[in-house]
Scaffold this motif. Structure first.
Motif, PDB file in Angstrom:
ATOM      1  N   GLY A   1       0.877  -1.276   0.238  1.00 56.20           N
ATOM      2  CA  GLY A   1      -0.070   0.028  -0.026  1.00 56.20           C
ATOM      3  C   GLY A   1       0.663   1.400  -0.172  1.00 56.20           C
ATOM      4  O   GLY A   1       0.353   2.357   0.287  1.00 56.20           O
ATOM      5  N   MET A   2       2.053   1.263  -0.744  1.00 57.44           N
ATOM      6  CA  MET A   2       2.873   2.416  -0.812  1.00 57.44           C
ATOM      7  C   MET A   2       2.108   3.302  -1.594  1.00 57.44           C
ATOM      8  O   MET A   2       1.364   3.021  -2.554  1.00 57.44           O
ATOM      9  N   ASP A   3       2.222   4.690  -1.489  1.00 61.00           N
ATOM     10  CA  ASP A   3       1.540   5.817  -2.322  1.00 61.00           C
ATOM     11  C   ASP A   3       2.468   5.935  -3.402  1.00 61.00           C
ATOM     12  O   ASP A   3       2.310   6.251  -4.608  1.00 61.00           O
ATOM     13  N   VAL A   4       3.695   6.068  -3.049  1.00 61.88           N
ATOM     14  CA  VAL A   4       4.687   6.363  -4.201  1.00 61.88           C
ATOM     15  C   VAL A   4       6.139   5.458  -4.074  1.00 61.88           C
ATOM     16  O   VAL A   4       6.374   5.117  -3.000  1.00 61.88           O
ATOM     17  N   LEU A   5       6.460   5.207  -5.157  1.00 60.47           N
ATOM     18  CA  LEU A   5       7.664   4.184  -5.233  1.00 60.47           C
ATOM     19  C   LEU A   5       8.864   4.822  -5.864  1.00 60.47           C
ATOM     20  O   LEU A   5       8.577   5.337  -7.006  1.00 60.47           O
ATOM     21  N   ALA A   6       9.972   4.750  -5.463  1.00 53.59           N
ATOM     22  CA  ALA A   6      11.137   5.413  -6.149  1.00 53.59           C
ATOM     23  C   ALA A   6      12.247   4.168  -6.166  1.00 53.59           C
ATOM     24  O   ALA A   6      12.025   3.234  -5.796  1.00 53.59           O
ATOM     25  N   VAL A   7      13.155   4.717  -7.154  1.00 55.84           N
ATOM     26  CA  VAL A   7      14.234   3.655  -7.198  1.00 55.84           C
ATOM     27  C   VAL A   7      15.563   4.465  -6.756  1.00 55.84           C
ATOM     28  O   VAL A   7      15.894   5.557  -7.045  1.00 55.84           O
ATOM     29  N   MET A   8      16.487   3.576  -6.015  1.00 55.51           N
ATOM     30  CA  MET A   8      17.745   4.103  -5.661  1.00 55.51           C
ATOM     31  C   MET A   8      18.689   3.033  -5.717  1.00 55.51           C
ATOM     32  O   MET A   8      18.715   1.902  -4.874  1.00 55.51           O
ATOM     33  N   ALA A   9      19.505   2.822  -6.678  1.00 48.83           N
ATOM     34  CA  ALA A   9      20.293   1.583  -6.835  1.00 48.83           C
ATOM     35  C   ALA A   9      21.253   1.299  -5.584  1.00 48.83           C
ATOM     36  O   ALA A   9      21.428   2.316  -4.853  1.00 48.83           O
ATOM     37  N   GLY A  10      21.840   0.170  -5.596  1.00 48.41           N
ATOM     38  CA  GLY A  10      22.480  -0.079  -4.284  1.00 48.41           C
ATOM     39  C   GLY A  10      24.224   0.272  -4.657  1.00 48.41           C
ATOM     40  O   GLY A  10      24.757  -0.237  -3.527  1.00 48.41           O
ATOM     41  N   ASP A  11      24.269   0.691  -5.470  1.00 49.54           N
ATOM     42  CA  ASP A  11      25.946   1.165  -5.610  1.00 49.54           C
ATOM     43  C   ASP A  11      26.057   2.464  -5.215  1.00 49.54           C
ATOM     44  O   ASP A  11      27.134   3.179  -5.001  1.00 49.54           O
ATOM     45  N   ASN A  12      24.996   2.979  -4.402  1.00 48.17           N
ATOM     46  CA  ASN A  12      25.194   4.383  -3.657  1.00 48.17           C
ATOM     47  C   ASN A  12      25.446   5.586  -4.614  1.00 48.17           C
ATOM     48  O   ASN A  12      25.912   6.585  -4.158  1.00 48.17           O
ATOM     49  N   GLN A  13      24.998   5.476  -5.782  1.00 45.93           N
ATOM     50  CA  GLN A  13      25.338   6.522  -6.832  1.00 45.93           C
ATOM     51  C   GLN A  13      24.429   7.803  -6.625  1.00 45.93           C
ATOM     52  O   GLN A  13      24.464   8.691  -6.909  1.00 45.93           O
ATOM     53  N   MET A  14      23.237   7.422  -6.276  1.00 46.92           N
ATOM     54  CA  MET A  14      22.015   8.297  -6.002  1.00 46.92           C
ATOM     55  C   MET A  14      22.033   8.958  -5.019  1.00 46.92           C
ATOM     56  O   MET A  14      21.697   8.350  -3.924  1.00 46.92           O
ATOM     57  N   ASP A  15      22.193  10.230  -4.803  1.00 51.31           N
ATOM     58  CA  ASP A  15      22.457  11.003  -3.588  1.00 51.31           C
ATOM     59  C   ASP A  15      20.846  11.369  -3.067  1.00 51.31           C
ATOM     60  O   ASP A  15      19.817  11.788  -3.727  1.00 51.31           O
ATOM     61  N   PRO A  16      20.788  10.951  -1.764  1.00 52.42           N
ATOM     62  CA  PRO A  16      19.470  10.989  -1.210  1.00 52.42           C
ATOM     63  C   PRO A  16      18.928  12.386  -1.097  1.00 52.42           C
ATOM     64  O   PRO A  16      17.618  12.537  -0.832  1.00 52.42           O
ATOM     65  N   LYS A  17      19.742  13.201  -0.995  1.00 51.76           N
ATOM     66  CA  LYS A  17      19.076  14.813  -0.662  1.00 51.76           C
ATOM     67  C   LYS A  17      18.296  15.032  -2.012  1.00 51.76           C
ATOM     68  O   LYS A  17      17.701  16.045  -1.809  1.00 51.76           O
ATOM     69  N   TYR A  18      18.375  14.367  -3.071  1.00 49.78           N
ATOM     70  CA  TYR A  18      17.475  14.976  -4.087  1.00 49.78           C
ATOM     71  C   TYR A  18      16.050  14.071  -4.139  1.00 49.78           C
ATOM     72  O   TYR A  18      15.281  14.367  -4.949  1.00 49.78           O
TER      73      TYR A  18
END
Length: 297
Positions: free
Chosen positions: A85-102
Motif C-alpha cells: 500500500g505505498m503511495d509512491v515508489l522510488a528507485v535508488m540503486a544499491g551502488d550508492n550513486q544516487m544522492d538521497p538529498k534529491y
C-alpha cells in the motif's frame, strides 16, 4: 511518511556488498519501506542486508535465485510496494550513486499532483559535466533516440534510473511486460506514454567515484538498445495511432521507412566513394573507431 504519503524505495543490488550498507544507511527517515532486491548476487550482499534488517525495520530483503537484470529487480521491489500500500515508489540503486538529498525533489511533483512520474536528469543544473566522456556521448545519442521512441520530447537523460512514480501510475503499467535489462528505463517511458502518464524532469546529481568501473558494456548496450527503441517506437505508433485508425500513424510509419531507406542509400554511397578513392570501406573505418574507443578506455 512524506507530506502525508507512504514512500517505498526499490533498491536493485547485484554484487554490492561494499556499498549496499551505505546506500541503506543514507536513506531519509521519511522513507517508510526499503525493498532491497538482491538479483542473485555471488558475494555477501544478502548477508549484509540481513544484518542491517536487525537494526532497521524498514528494510526487507527480496532475493532472486536467478539473475533477472536491473529491470527485473526494480519491478520486484515495486510489486512488493504495491502489495503493502505505498503511495509512491522510488528507485535508488544499491551502488550508492544516487544522492538521497534529491529524493524530496523527485517526490514533490507527484505529491503535489503535477506529474505521475518524476525522472532524474543530469542534463540540467550542469551535472552532466561530471559524467565520464564516453558515457556522456552515449547518453546524448540515446537521449535523442528515446525522445523519438517514447514521444516524451520534454524528457531528458532516459538512462538515469533515479525516478519516482505514483502507485496509481504503476497500476496502469503491465509490470511483467517491462524490459528486464538496462533498457528498462526506456521501456517504462514508452509504455507510460501509451498509458497517458505525465512525466517531469528533475535535476539530480549522480555520484561517480574515482576508479569506478561500470558493469555496462557501452557498445553492446548502445547497439541492443537502439534496436529495442526502433521496435518500441513502431509498437507505440501501432498501439496509439494505427490501431485506432489515426492518420498520424500512417505518416509516422511512412517517415520511418523513408529515413531508413535514405540512411541505407547514404551508407552505400559513402562506401562506394571510399572504394573509388582507394580509402578502404566503411566497415574498415568502423573497426578503426572501435579500436580507438578501446584504446581510450
Amino acid at each position: 511518511m512524506y507530506r502525508g504519503k507512504k514512500i517505498g524505495v526499490s533498491v536493485p543490488a547485484y554484487n554490492e556488498e561494499k556499498l549496499i550498507g551505505r546506500t541503506i544507511d543514507e536513506m531519509p527517515d521519511f522513507v517508510d519501506r526499503i525493498y532491497v532486491v538482491d538479483d542473485a548476487s555471488t558475494d555477501r550482499t544478502s548477508d549484509v542486508v540481513r544484518e542491517i534488517m536487525k537494526k532497521d525495520g524498514r528494510v526487507e530483503l527480496i532475493r532472486h535465485e536467478k539473475n533477472q537484470g536491473v529491470g527485473g529487480a526494480i519491478v520486484s521491489g515495486w510489486k512488493r510496494g504495491l502489495e503493502e500500500g505505498m503511495d509512491v515508489l522510488a528507485v535508488m540503486a544499491g551502488d550508492n550513486q544516487m544522492d538521497p538529498k534529491y529524493l524530496p525533489k523527485l517526490l514533490d511533483p507527484i505529491v503535489e499532483g503535477r506529474a505521475e512520474i518524476a525522472k532524474g536528469t543530469r542534463f540540467h543544473g550542469g551535472y552532466w559535466k561530471e559524467m565520464p566522456w564516453i558515457r556522456l556521448f552515449g547518453t546524448f545519442l540515446l537521449n535523442v533516440l528515446n525522445k523519438i521512441a517514447s514521444g516524451y520530447w520534454n524528457v531528458n537523460d532516459p538512462q538515469n534510473g533515479y525516478v519516482a512514480i505514483s502507485a496509481e501510475a504503476l497500476k496502469k503499467l503491465d509490470l511483467d511486460s517491462l524490459h528486464r535489462g538496462y533498457a528498462f528505463e526506456n521501456d517504462v517511458l514508452i509504455k507510460a506514454n501509451v498509458a497517458g502518464l505525465r512525466v517531469i524532469n528533475v535535476p539530480v546529481r549522480i555520484r561517480y567515484r574515482v576508479g569506478e568501473v561500470s558493469k555496462l558494456k557501452i557498445l553492446r548496450f548502445a547497439s541492443s538498445t537502439s534496436k529495442f527503441l526502433l521496435k518500441s517506437f513502431l509498437w507505440r505508433v501501432w498501439v496509439k495511432y494505427l490501431r485506432r485508425g489515426h492518420p498520424l500513424g500512417v505518416l509516422y510509419y511512412a517517415g520511418t521507412i523513408l529515413i531508413i531507406s535514405s540512411l541505407g542509400f547514404v551508407v552505400i554511397s559513402i562506401d562506394t566513394a571510399l572504394k573509388i578513392f582507394g580509402l578502404g570501406t566503411l566497415s574498415f573505418g568502423s573497426a578503426c573507431l572501435i579500436e580507438a574507443w578501446r584504446y581510450n578506455k
